[in-house]
Structures are given as C-alpha cells and as structure tokens.
Scaffold this active site. Structure first.
Site, mmCIF file in Angstrom:
data_model
loop_
_atom_site.group_PDB
_atom_site.id
_atom_site.type_symbol
_atom_site.label_atom_id
_atom_site.label_comp_id
_atom_site.label_asym_id
_atom_site.label_seq_id
_atom_site.Cartn_x
_atom_site.Cartn_y
_atom_site.Cartn_z
ATOM 1 N N ASP A 62 0.863 -1.187 0.000
ATOM 2 C CA ASP A 62 0.000 0.000 0.000
ATOM 3 C C ASP A 62 0.897 1.235 0.000
ATOM 4 O OD1 ASP A 62 -2.142 1.703 0.155
ATOM 5 O OD2 ASP A 62 -2.661 1.239 2.232
ATOM 6 N N ASP B 24 -2.792 2.461 -6.174
ATOM 7 C CA ASP B 24 -1.790 2.544 -5.109
ATOM 8 C C ASP B 24 -1.719 1.331 -4.184
ATOM 9 O OD1 ASP B 24 -4.209 2.967 -3.878
ATOM 10 O OD2 ASP B 24 -3.560 4.695 -2.705
ATOM 11 N N GLU B 25 -2.388 0.240 -4.514
ATOM 12 C CA GLU B 25 -2.270 -0.941 -3.659
ATOM 13 C C GLU B 25 -2.512 -2.211 -4.464
ATOM 14 O OE1 GLU B 25 -5.246 -1.642 -0.624
ATOM 15 O OE2 GLU B 25 -6.610 -0.213 -1.578
#
EC number: 2.7.7.7
Length: 352
Positions: free
Chosen positions: A8, A103-104
C-alpha cells in the site's frame, strides 16, 4: 501455506506531488476538487492529516480544519505512470499480482525463489526498489491469508512493514477488533457490540448459526475471518466490475429527505473509491439499492457515461416512490458498473 504480501503506497497522490515539487513536502496539502465546486478530498499528506483532514472529506470542511491547506487538483497521468512502474517492480518477483487500485495490490510470492523464498525480505526489497527508483515510500503487510496481509500493511505506516506468520494468526486475531475486518463498518460494528461481540475472540465463542441468522451471508464471512479463514486466491486476471458503498441504518427511515441526505454522504465515499480505480470517473451505469424493514430489497439502475450525483438522486427518488410501498428503509447503497475494457472505446464514443 501461502505467502501473501499487500503493498500500500503512502498517501500516494500527495506523495507524487511532493516528490515532483519539494516545496510541498513540509506543508499540509491535499488532492481534491475545489471548494467552489463542492469538491472532495481524494488524499492528504501527513501534515494535513494532523489537522484531521481525511480522504472523502468535502474540501470546504478540510479548509475549515486547516485554513492553510493547499488543495491541488491532481495529475492523473503522473499517478498512472508511477503506478505502472510500481507494478513492473512487483512483476520482478511474481506474476501473481492483483491490483486493487493505482496505489495498492496483493502479491502471492509463495513460489518466488528470490531472497531464499522469504516473503519478509521480498517485501523489504520491493519497498527499497520503489524508494530508489521512484523516490516514493510504500508500506507492506505479510501474512498467509489476504485479509490479514491487508490489515498488517496498515500497522507500521508510513514506510514500514508488519509480518504475521502462520503460527501467529490465531494469537493476532484474539484481540483484533472486529471493526478492523474489511466490510465491518460503523453501523455493523455497533450492532455487533450490542451482542457483546467486540473482538475476533468474541466471535470465536459465539454461535455460527446465530451469526448467520442475524447477518446473513456476511455472518458466515465474519465467522470465517475471526477464525483465520480466507481462501480467496490472489487473482491476477481478476477484472473489477463494480464499485459500491452502502450503509445499514440503526433505525429505519420513512421520509425522502432522510434518504436524500444519506445519499449525499454516500456519494462522497463512492466518488473517492471510484477515483482510485477510474480517475476519469467513466462508468457503464450507476444505480441505487434500497433494503426495506422486511429485508426485501430493490435495485434501480440507469445507463450513464460518468458518475453523476444528480442522476443518482433521480434514480433513487424513482425507486423510493415506486417500490417502497410505505415500508421503512433499513439500508441505502450506491454502486457503479465499470466499463468493459473491450467495449469502452465504442461506448464512450457513443456518448460524445
């Protein structure tokens, strides 16, 4: 036993802006829409968070909490470019990558031979590569099952990692608040608390049949998670088809104004979630779900090219007027269906 890593990025959009403009590093900044256009915060850096600024917060409220907050409209092309580079780093270690957003992502490194097969060292190497090649920081969680890897990635933020080994799963769960389990929102947590269920150990000592009776399918999921069961695979071919948000109410509502107010609030969260997977907010259709006091439910949808609050409110009003039949409403949900990539170009052109 599987080895799952959840990576993350730390306040990703804001971090890209601070990297590209060092003058922003020590001041509170947020990515979001303007106050004049009733914008919403997408993400905020840590200096801004110290003032209470959070994602999904109206920009006007964020500026009240932090008058010196610098609100940046965002550069989606830059975020996508960084995200692609990050995924290329992941691919050096495993083909089993399941992106959740820009983003993860989940990674299954069970068969990876790098770092002598140590998932802990692999996660550390990945984070170091991201820092060296992109000048960005990432946090990671390592566990034998997906939902615990996701929880673990939040425990040493920012720029850290947390490991839950197989023999640590049950001890870790013993005192884990149920509110930490994905899918347990504030209202569900309150209902659980009223039953004396606060931690996973409470559920471990509770009747599975009673959980099913009170919470339906989610009761089964809750029972499994509380016992450390999560058989979901990391799915690299998984294509996300929808994004949604809903809220179960402590008390039924009977007037449209209350429903409208709740939709206004849910819309902010829906927009924030959608922007993480579709920054341009392009969709195939959007809709509303109402669940009534007798547990019957209805869903109303409308084909629409882009997330639109006015249209959602109109769809909801139609469902409220035509399908409620005087019943109280116990749950309100909003959702969008994402475009099929193969049909996206044709569908978008048809709306131009």
């Amino acid at each position: 036993m599987r080895k799952i890593i959840h990576v993350d990025m730390d306040c990703f959009f804001a971090a890209v802006e601070m990297r590209d403009d060092p003058s922003l590093r020590d001041i509170p900044i947020a990515i979001g829409g303007s106050r004049d256009r009733r914008g919403v915060i997408s993400t905020a850096n840590y200096p801004a968070r110290r003032y209470g600024v959070r994602s999904a917060m109206p920009t006007a409220m964020a500026l009240k909490l932090c008058p010196q907050l610098k609100v940046i409209p965002g550069r989606m092309a830059a975020y996508k470019e960084a995200s692609q580079h990050i995924r290329e780093i992941f691919a050096r270690y495993t083909p089993l990558i399941e992106p959740l957003s820009l983003d993860e992502a989940y990674l299954d490194v069970s068969d990876c031979q790098a770092c002598s097969g140590s998932a802990t060292l692999i996660a550390q190497e990945i984070r170091q590569a991201i820092a060296m090649e992109l000048n960005l920081t990432a946090s990671a969680g390592i566990a034998p099952i997906k939902f615990l890897a996701k929880i673990a990635s939040d425990l040493n933020k920012p720029n850290g990692q947390y490991v839950i080994t197989p023999d640590q799963v049950l001890p870790f769960l013993r005192d884990l608040p149920l509110s930490k389990i994905p899918g347990v929102g504030k209202v569900t947590a309150k209902r659980l608390q009223e039953l004396g269920l606060i931690t996973c150990s409470d559920v471990q000592n509770y009747s599975q049949a009673e959980l099913l009776k009170r919470f339906g399918k989610f009761g089964h999921v809750l029972w499994e998670r509380s016992h450390g069961i999560d058989e979901r695979e990391v799915s690299p071919d998984r294509l996300r088809k929808s994004v949604g948000v809903e809220q179960t109410l402590a008390e039924d509502i009977h007037d449209w104004e209350s429903c409208e107010s709740l939709i206004e609030k849910l819309y902010i969260e829906l927009e924030t979630r959608l922007r993480k997977v579709r920054p341009d907010l392009h969709i195939a259709r959007q809709g509303v779900k109402l669940k009534f006091h007798d547990f019957q439910q209805t869903t109303q949808e409308h084909v629409w090219p882009q997330l639109n609050k006015a249209d959602l409110l109109q769809v909801a009003r139609t469902a409220w007027n035509e399908r409620r039949a005087g019943r109280g409403v116990r749950l309100v949900g909003l959702h969008v269906t994402l475009l099929d990539p193969q049909l996206e170009r044709q569908l978008l052109l048809s709306w131009e």
